[in-house]
Every structure is written in C-alpha cells, then in structure tokens.
Scaffold this motif. Structure first.
Motif, PDB file in Angstrom:
ATOM      1  N   VAL A  28       0.835  -1.205   0.000  1.00 52.28           N
ATOM      2  CA  VAL A  28       0.000   0.000   0.000  1.00 52.28           C
ATOM      3  C   VAL A  28       0.871   1.257   0.000  1.00 52.28           C
ATOM      4  O   VAL A  28       0.635   2.194  -0.763  1.00 52.28           O
ATOM      5  CB  VAL A  28      -0.948   0.002   1.223  1.00 52.28           C
ATOM      6  CG1 VAL A  28      -1.659   1.347   1.340  1.00 52.28           C
ATOM      7  CG2 VAL A  28      -1.967  -1.116   1.117  1.00 52.28           C
ATOM      8  N   GLN A  29       1.890   1.256   0.858  1.00 54.08           N
ATOM      9  CA  GLN A  29       2.769   2.415   0.979  1.00 54.08           C
ATOM     10  C   GLN A  29       3.527   2.709  -0.309  1.00 54.08           C
ATOM     11  O   GLN A  29       3.875   3.865  -0.575  1.00 54.08           O
ATOM     12  CB  GLN A  29       3.762   2.194   2.127  1.00 54.08           C
ATOM     13  CG  GLN A  29       3.140   2.222   3.511  1.00 54.08           C
ATOM     14  CD  GLN A  29       4.067   1.688   4.585  1.00 54.08           C
ATOM     15  OE1 GLN A  29       5.218   1.338   4.324  1.00 54.08           O
ATOM     16  NE2 GLN A  29       3.567   1.604   5.800  1.00 54.08           N
ATOM     17  N   ASN A  30       3.780   1.685  -1.107  1.00 54.61           N
ATOM     18  CA  ASN A  30       4.562   1.875  -2.329  1.00 54.61           C
ATOM     19  C   ASN A  30       3.713   1.866  -3.604  1.00 54.61           C
ATOM     20  O   ASN A  30       4.262   1.837  -4.704  1.00 54.61           O
ATOM     21  CB  ASN A  30       5.638   0.788  -2.422  1.00 54.61           C
ATOM     22  CG  ASN A  30       6.754   0.997  -1.420  1.00 54.61           C
ATOM     23  OD1 ASN A  30       7.647   1.805  -1.621  1.00 54.61           O
ATOM     24  ND2 ASN A  30       6.681   0.275  -0.309  1.00 54.61           N
ATOM     25  N   SER A  31       2.395   1.911  -3.444  1.00 53.06           N
ATOM     26  CA  SER A  31       1.514   1.889  -4.610  1.00 53.06           C
ATOM     27  C   SER A  31       1.665   3.145  -5.467  1.00 53.06           C
ATOM     28  O   SER A  31       1.636   3.076  -6.701  1.00 53.06           O
ATOM     29  CB  SER A  31       0.058   1.706  -4.179  1.00 53.06           C
ATOM     30  OG  SER A  31      -0.334   2.706  -3.253  1.00 53.06           O
ATOM     31  N   ILE A  87      -8.257  -7.218  -0.953  1.00 56.25           N
ATOM     32  CA  ILE A  87      -7.048  -6.525  -1.413  1.00 56.25           C
ATOM     33  C   ILE A  87      -7.308  -5.019  -1.353  1.00 56.25           C
ATOM     34  O   ILE A  87      -8.322  -4.543  -1.884  1.00 56.25           O
ATOM     35  CB  ILE A  87      -6.685  -6.922  -2.857  1.00 56.25           C
ATOM     36  CG1 ILE A  87      -6.478  -8.434  -2.949  1.00 56.25           C
ATOM     37  CG2 ILE A  87      -5.428  -6.185  -3.316  1.00 56.25           C
ATOM     38  CD1 ILE A  87      -6.256  -8.933  -4.363  1.00 56.25           C
ATOM     39  N   PRO A  88      -6.417  -4.245  -0.714  1.00 51.93           N
ATOM     40  CA  PRO A  88      -6.608  -2.798  -0.643  1.00 51.93           C
ATOM     41  C   PRO A  88      -6.706  -2.186  -2.039  1.00 51.93           C
ATOM     42  O   PRO A  88      -5.960  -2.578  -2.944  1.00 51.93           O
ATOM     43  CB  PRO A  88      -5.351  -2.310   0.088  1.00 51.93           C
ATOM     44  CG  PRO A  88      -4.900  -3.492   0.883  1.00 51.93           C
ATOM     45  CD  PRO A  88      -5.227  -4.688   0.032  1.00 51.93           C
ATOM     46  N   LEU A  89      -7.624  -1.240  -2.203  1.00 56.89           N
ATOM     47  CA  LEU A  89      -7.841  -0.621  -3.511  1.00 56.89           C
ATOM     48  C   LEU A  89      -6.578   0.012  -4.097  1.00 56.89           C
ATOM     49  O   LEU A  89      -6.349  -0.114  -5.309  1.00 56.89           O
ATOM     50  CB  LEU A  89      -8.961   0.419  -3.407  1.00 56.89           C
ATOM     51  CG  LEU A  89      -9.416   1.073  -4.717  1.00 56.89           C
ATOM     52  CD1 LEU A  89      -9.808   0.034  -5.742  1.00 56.89           C
ATOM     53  CD2 LEU A  89     -10.566   2.044  -4.459  1.00 56.89           C
ATOM     54  N   PRO A  90      -5.720   0.695  -3.294  1.00 56.05           N
ATOM     55  CA  PRO A  90      -4.487   1.250  -3.870  1.00 56.05           C
ATOM     56  C   PRO A  90      -3.601   0.191  -4.526  1.00 56.05           C
ATOM     57  O   PRO A  90      -2.975   0.449  -5.558  1.00 56.05           O
ATOM     58  CB  PRO A  90      -3.780   1.888  -2.660  1.00 56.05           C
ATOM     59  CG  PRO A  90      -4.886   2.205  -1.716  1.00 56.05           C
ATOM     60  CD  PRO A  90      -5.868   1.080  -1.869  1.00 56.05           C
ATOM     61  N   VAL A  91      -3.556  -0.999  -3.922  1.00 59.13           N
ATOM     62  CA  VAL A  91      -2.754  -2.085  -4.490  1.00 59.13           C
ATOM     63  C   VAL A  91      -3.371  -2.539  -5.810  1.00 59.13           C
ATOM     64  O   VAL A  91      -2.659  -2.793  -6.792  1.00 59.13           O
ATOM     65  CB  VAL A  91      -2.651  -3.268  -3.504  1.00 59.13           C
ATOM     66  CG1 VAL A  91      -1.878  -4.426  -4.139  1.00 59.13           C
ATOM     67  CG2 VAL A  91      -1.964  -2.828  -2.207  1.00 59.13           C
ATOM     68  N   ALA A 120      -1.808  -2.375  -9.545  1.00 60.23           N
ATOM     69  CA  ALA A 120      -1.767  -3.596 -10.357  1.00 60.23           C
ATOM     70  C   ALA A 120      -2.410  -3.356 -11.726  1.00 60.23           C
ATOM     71  O   ALA A 120      -1.921  -3.849 -12.749  1.00 60.23           O
ATOM     72  CB  ALA A 120      -2.491  -4.734  -9.636  1.00 60.23           C
ATOM     73  N   ILE A 121      -3.490  -2.590 -11.736  1.00 59.68           N
ATOM     74  CA  ILE A 121      -4.149  -2.242 -13.005  1.00 59.68           C
ATOM     75  C   ILE A 121      -3.204  -1.413 -13.869  1.00 59.68           C
ATOM     76  O   ILE A 121      -3.111  -1.609 -15.088  1.00 59.68           O
ATOM     77  CB  ILE A 121      -5.457  -1.474 -12.741  1.00 59.68           C
ATOM     78  CG1 ILE A 121      -6.506  -2.422 -12.132  1.00 59.68           C
ATOM     79  CG2 ILE A 121      -5.999  -0.856 -14.039  1.00 59.68           C
ATOM     80  CD1 ILE A 121      -7.752  -1.726 -11.635  1.00 59.68           C
ATOM     81  N   GLY A 166       1.059   9.884 -13.688  1.00 59.98           N
ATOM     82  CA  GLY A 166       1.335  10.886 -12.659  1.00 59.98           C
ATOM     83  C   GLY A 166       0.054  11.459 -12.087  1.00 59.98           C
ATOM     84  O   GLY A 166      -0.048  11.724 -10.881  1.00 59.98           O
ATOM     85  N   CYS A 167      -0.946  11.650 -12.942  1.00 60.43           N
ATOM     86  CA  CYS A 167      -2.254  12.138 -12.492  1.00 60.43           C
ATOM     87  C   CYS A 167      -2.917  11.117 -11.573  1.00 60.43           C
ATOM     88  O   CYS A 167      -3.498  11.468 -10.543  1.00 60.43           O
ATOM     89  CB  CYS A 167      -3.146  12.439 -13.703  1.00 60.43           C
ATOM     90  SG  CYS A 167      -4.766  13.101 -13.265  1.00 60.43           S
ATOM     91  N   MET A 168      -2.815   9.868 -11.940  1.00 57.01           N
ATOM     92  CA  MET A 168      -3.359   8.790 -11.110  1.00 57.01           C
ATOM     93  C   MET A 168      -2.686   8.776  -9.737  1.00 57.01           C
ATOM     94  O   MET A 168      -3.341   8.627  -8.701  1.00 57.01           O
ATOM     95  CB  MET A 168      -3.146   7.451 -11.818  1.00 57.01           C
ATOM     96  CG  MET A 168      -3.763   6.252 -11.119  1.00 57.01           C
ATOM     97  SD  MET A 168      -3.458   4.734 -12.089  1.00 57.01           S
ATOM     98  CE  MET A 168      -4.340   3.528 -11.093  1.00 57.01           C
ATOM     99  N   ALA A 169      -1.373   8.971  -9.742  1.00 60.14           N
ATOM    100  CA  ALA A 169      -0.622   9.016  -8.486  1.00 60.14           C
ATOM    101  C   ALA A 169      -1.027  10.237  -7.659  1.00 60.14           C
ATOM    102  O   ALA A 169      -1.117  10.168  -6.427  1.00 60.14           O
ATOM    103  CB  ALA A 169       0.878   9.045  -8.774  1.00 60.14           C
TER     104      ALA A 169
END
Length: 313
Positions: free
Chosen positions: A44-47, A165-169, A173-174, A223-226
């Motif tokens: 999660v922290q590195n997503s 599974i946490p959504l950020p992960v 993955a997507i 980048g926008c997603m991030a």
C-alpha cells in the motif's frame, strides 16, 4: 533465444535480491516484517511509487528520463483538490487533461525541437512547480476554490478493499497491466527499437514522434493517477507531494535492470525494483537511519545499478 534467457536470468537475480532483503528485514524486526499485515502495508505504501515508476520506466526505455515525474504528482494533487466544486468526475477529468498537455509539450520539445530529455524535463519540472505554487497559493490546499471539501469518494480509496485486497494495491496492479499491454502493442514494441537505436528506427520508417510523445503522455496520465492517490492518502493537495518520487522512480527502474542508454528493460524488473526499494526503505527505518541520509543511500544505489548494467552491457 539468448536474449530471452539473459532477461530471465536477470529477473531471477532481482527476485533473489528481494528475497534476501526480506529475510534480513524479518531478522531485524524479529519476524514482524513477514506478517501478512506488514507485507500488505508495504504494498500500500509503495503503490504511488509503483505507478510513477511505470511512467519513468517507459521514458527511460525510450532513451529519455523524466525529472518532472514528481512535480506532475504535486500539480495534479493540488488541481484535483482546487476543482472539487465541479464534481469528482469533472475534477479528475480536467486535471488529467492538464497533465496530458504537460506530457504532450514535453514529448514535442524532446522530439521536434531535439532538446535533451534531461534538459526539457528539468525545465518543465520548474515550470510545473511554479504553476502549482501559484494556483495553490504557495501552500498545501484542503478544499476547492469555492470551499468544497474533498469528495468522500476520493478519501475512501485507502479504506476500500476488493477481494480483501486494498484498492491502492489493485490500482497499481491495473496500472502495471495497462503498461504491460501497451508494450505488447505495435507502438510498445517500437519503444524498444527507438530506445535501442533511434537513427536506425527512423531509417526503418518507424513513427518516432508517435513513440516518444506517447511515452510522455502515458507517464503524465500515470502521474495524475498518483496525484489522485496522494490526495486520497493524506486528504490534501501539496505542491511538494512528489518531492522524493522522481529520484525514487529512477532508482527503482535502474535497480530493476532498465538501462539509461535506452532499449533495455522489462516491466517485471521495474515492478521488482519498486518492491526492492520499498523493502530497503523498511530496513533503513528499522535501522533508524535518519531521513536526511536516506536519499544519499538511494543515490548510491542508482550509481551502483547503472554501473552494473553498463558492465553487463
């Protein structure tokens, strides 16, 4: 066949390094590290880094580099928050378009004006950062320009789970799947050719402009997603949201075996590179290494990775 075997060997070596680091971290933490909850937290922290690193990977693969990756995250985080009054969908959509414009300008400057990617992205990083500071009033933003709070739809991203599974992960993955599919397309195959030898690719009639601009567009979209995920994670938009992401994404991609000379690298290597960096950060924290020292260690890792890649090359 030889190239495939070499890449498989490189991937195996990366996996081995990751396993060794995990064992070391488990030893330091007396077993806490390998607990499922902690391993999930690392993912999660590195997503966010995973998503940014994917864009960096594509650009490095094309023999470029993106020093603006972190500032696009900062810009989009601020833009998404400031436009909350227009609704979540429109807010994210408008911000995505703005990010794509930045990516398109960068790609055009690199290809048509023939300026080095290092110079262009360095200059763009300063321009984007300044714009972000101006529209955000020079500080972090918590509500839209009309006082509208951040949408619960965004804020709940880090609390939602799908199939446990946490959504950020899942989002990261997507993103990996999308980039992997892109590399399977004709244009994706051309990225390797252009990065390996642009002149030969041009003589062969490959669409150099389409390839170069597309990687910067994809990187901007990622980048926008991030940036959206950053807002969801901390509940605000911050011009400095991506301060460490540029260096970390370059470190992850180079550790993952991508060559700064272009044309060499696998998406699996980039993914493992992010995981290695995530575990390494965890180890540095377990060893109580001061945050002021950690960037220097990451810089040394980049130098070592580039040197090892050059020796292999």
């Amino acid at each position: 066949m030889k190239n495939v075997l070499t890449q498989s060997k490189d991937t195996l070596q990366l996996v081995t390094v990751l396993i060794i680091l995990c064992i070391f971290a488990a030893f330091l933490s007396k077993g806490v590290f390998i607990q499922p909850v902690n391993l999930t937290n690392i993912l999660v922290q590195n997503s966010i880094l995973m998503i940014v690193a994917l864009g960096q990977f594509l650009i490095i693969l094309s023999k470029g580099i993106d020093l603006n990756a972190g500032n696009i995250v900062g810009f989009t985080s601020v833009a998404i928050v400031l436009t909350q009054g227009y609704g979540t969908g429109l807010s994210v959509g408008v911000t995505l378009i703005a990010a794509l414009v930045i990516g398109a300008i960068t790609g055009c400057l690199v290809h048509f004006v023939k300026l080095p990617a290092f110079v262009v992205t360095l200059a763009m990083s300063q321009i984007v950062y300044s714009i972000t500071k101006v529209i955000g009033g020079g500080a972090a933003v918590y509500t839209g320009t009309d006082g509208t709070p951040i949408s619960p739809v965004i804020l709940e991203i880090y609390s939602v789970r799908m199939l446990e599974i946490p959504l950020p992960v899942l989002m990261s993955a997507i993103a990996v799947a999308v980039v992997a599919l892109y590399l399977k397309t004709t244009t994706g195959h051309f990225v390797y050719a252009v990065g390996g030898n642009e002149r030969t690719a041009a003589i062969s009639g490959l669409p150099i402009a389409r390839v170069k601009i597309s990687v910067y567009l994809l990187s901007a979209a990622l980048g926008c997603m991030a940036g959206l995920m950053f807002v969801a994670r901390v509940g605000l938009g911050d011009p400095q949201a991506g301060d460490n992401l540029t260096l970390d994404s370059i470190a992850a991609v180079t550790v993952g075996g991508a060559s700064l000379s272009g044309g060499v690298g696998k998406i699996s290597g980039a993914v493992i590179g992010v995981l290695i960096l995530g575990v390494l950060n965890n180890i540095l924290n377990l060893l109580n290494v001061p945050p002021t020292i950690q960037p220097a260690i990451k810089g040394a890792i980049i130098l070592l990775a580039v040197y090892l890649n050059s020796v292999k090359g």
